[in-house]
Write an enzyme that holds these catalytic residues in place. Structure first.
Site, short mmCIF file in Angstrom:
data_model
loop_
_atom_site.label_atom_id
_atom_site.label_comp_id
_atom_site.label_asym_id
_atom_site.label_seq_id
_atom_site.Cartn_x
_atom_site.Cartn_y
_atom_site.Cartn_z
N LYS A 107 65.67 -1.12 87.97
CA LYS A 107 67.19 -1.27 88.08
C LYS A 107 67.78 -2.18 89.28
CE LYS A 107 68.50 1.75 84.41
NZ LYS A 107 67.49 2.53 84.05
C1 LIG Z 1 66.90 2.87 82.89
C2 LIG Z 1 65.48 3.25 82.98
C3 LIG Z 1 64.66 2.81 81.71
C4 LIG Z 1 65.26 2.38 80.45
O1 LIG Z 1 65.49 1.01 80.48
P1 LIG Z 1 66.49 0.46 79.39
O2 LIG Z 1 66.42 -0.93 79.84
O3 LIG Z 1 67.58 1.26 79.25
O4 LIG Z 1 65.57 0.58 77.98
C5 LIG Z 1 63.32 3.51 81.86
N1 LIG Z 1 62.82 3.71 82.90
C6 LIG Z 1 63.52 4.29 84.12
C7 LIG Z 1 63.02 5.06 85.15
C8 LIG Z 1 65.13 3.83 84.14
O5 LIG Z 1 65.75 3.91 85.24
#
Ligand SMILES: *Cc1c(COP(=O)(O)O)cnc(C)c1O
Length: 431
Positions: A107
């Site tokens: 993210k």
């Molecule tokens: C947010 C997140 C996900 C999921 O990603 P999406 O884009 O919401 O499908 C998977 N793994 C981790 C560690 C995350 O922080």
């Protein structure tokens, strides 16, 4: 490039408008009017280009001139200023490690890119922006770190007290400056409800520009395409890879499918889900039934109503059969996730976090059925972020220096009850 709403009842928006609004006025999600087609020449030259050059080329058509090119290149370079290594684990499985950024999860890419764009637009408008975001763990830290020190921007993060991991909590409570962490005595859903209420509050909207930084914002969604290019740049196998993506809200995998639609060659995508199996069920039955989310050890994927999935449908013109040819989905239980973590550690000495483990398992299963193929899964977060890793493996491996440093910093949070009036007072106090 212009954006339309997935609900089809809003006018066109520019990149700037869509970034500032977050959600389209008709309640839909913004979606590019046209998918850019990347030239053969560009795709063939990935290995010779820098990460920043690739990011810039990929995102430029989407930004559509709303940010000057020189500035946009600078934003791209800052966004991808860490490594995205593709690590071989078994004969046919690689990990694309997306956890070498500031808060050790993928993210960081979307949050940093969005923060720089929003800061640019906010300075341009000469108006202060308050960004409000509810987090169940990873989003808060990434957004806080992305926006730290941003001129003209205040960030307010709501997180459920006692329900995020120690590292996650420190990542969002130790920064100070323009970041305020609200520790809510409630659940993630309570935090989300409070944030939504604020975003719809006309009295606040009259006084200040309030926006959200959640994953539906195009400025967070679109840059997630970058690392699929970085994966291919490191891919030296003969055939195109199968890609397994640990999925919750489906933003990340949707970015991969978008990159594929612009020309990146991937064999197949696998949506690796935990017990929250809305999409695997949809692909089986053709029916989309959202549910209240259930808690799992891969908690960043505990989503009962994956909001980005409408974008995936849109990419495939709402044709579920066409979608099934490119996308498979599987639900992996907590037990299988933990077993996978133990087995991969024992056999290969590789420490998976629970989210990556869901991705690994899904890929391994697929490759069992398709033995002559190879692929990679996205290792979406560093194992040190999740307290369960130590419980399952007895170790978390090497502690990154940034985490050691974090552990020595004092937590600063404002505790509050699930009471909208308290939140409103805090927000109005920031104006
Ligand atoms: C947010 C997140 C996900 C999921 O990603 P999406 O884009 O919401 O499908 C998977 N793994 C981790 C560690 C995350 O922080």
């Amino acid at each position: 490039m212009r954006y339309i709403s997935t609900n089809g009842k809003a006018g066109f928006a520019t990149f700037r408008e869509a970034t500032l609004n977050g959600q389209a006025p008709d309640g839909g999600l913004y979606f590019p009017e046209k998918i850019p087609a990347l030239s053969r020449k560009f795709l063939d030259s990935l290995k010779n280009k820098s990460k920043a050059e690739i990011a810039f080329e990929v995102i430029r058509p989407f930004v559509g001139g709303t940010i000057p090119e020189e500035k946009l290149f600078e934003i791209c370079a800052e966004t991808v200023d860490f490594d995205f290594p593709l690590v071989k684990i078994t004969d046919n499985i690689y990990a694309l490690e997306l956890f070498h950024g500031a808060t050790l999860a993928f993210k960081d890419v979307g949050a940093k890119f969005m923060s720089r764009c929003l800061q640019y637009f906010s300075v341009q408008k000469g108006e202060k922006t308050i960004v409000i975001v509810a987090t169940s763990g990873d989003t808060g830290g990434a957004v806080a770190s992305g926006f730290l020190g941003a001129e003209n921007v205040e960030v307010v993060i709501l997180y459920p007290s006692g329900k995020v991991s120690k590292v996650q909590e420190l990542q969002l409570t130790t920064l100070g400056q323009n970041i305020t962490a609200l520790e809510v005595r409630g659940t993630f859903d309570d935090c989300q409800t409070l944030a939504k209420k604020a975003l719809a509050d006309n009295e606040i909207k009259e006084k200040v520009f309030l926006t959200s930084a959640n994953s539906i914002n195009i400025a967070r969604w679109l840059p997630q395409q970058f690392y699929y290019f970085y994966a291919l740049r490191q891919w030296n196998e003969k055939d195109a890879p199968v890609v397994s993506v640990p999925s919750g809200n489906f933003g990340n995998i949707c970015a991969g499918l978008l990159a594929q639609a612009s020309g990146l060659p991937f064999k197949k995508f696998i949506a690796a889900c935990n017990a929250n199996d809305i999409v695997p069920r949809f692909l089986q039955t053709g029916e989309m039934v959202s549910k209240t989310s259930v808690a799992t050890i891969s908690n960043a994927m505990d989503v009962g109503n994956p909001s980005n999935f409408v974008r995936i449908l849109k990419l495939f013109n709402d044709d579920a059969d066409k979608l099934r040819k490119k996308l498979e989905a599987i639900s992996v239980s907590d037990k299988l996730t933990a077993d996978t973590m133990r087995e991969v550690y024992k056999k290969y000495g590789y420490i998976l976090d629970p989210h990556g483990a869901v991705g690994f398992y899904a890929l391994e299963k697929y490759l069992e059925q398709n033995p002559n193929k190879k692929g990679f899964f996205l290792a979406t977060a560093h194992p040190v972020k999740f307290d369960s890793v130590k419980e399952i493996l007895g170790t978390i491996g090497e502690m990154p220096v940034t985490v050691e440093e974090l552990l020595s910093r004092p937590k600063q949070s404002v505790e509050m009850n699930v009471d909208y009036n308290d939140l409103k007072d805090i927000l109005l106090g920031k104006i």
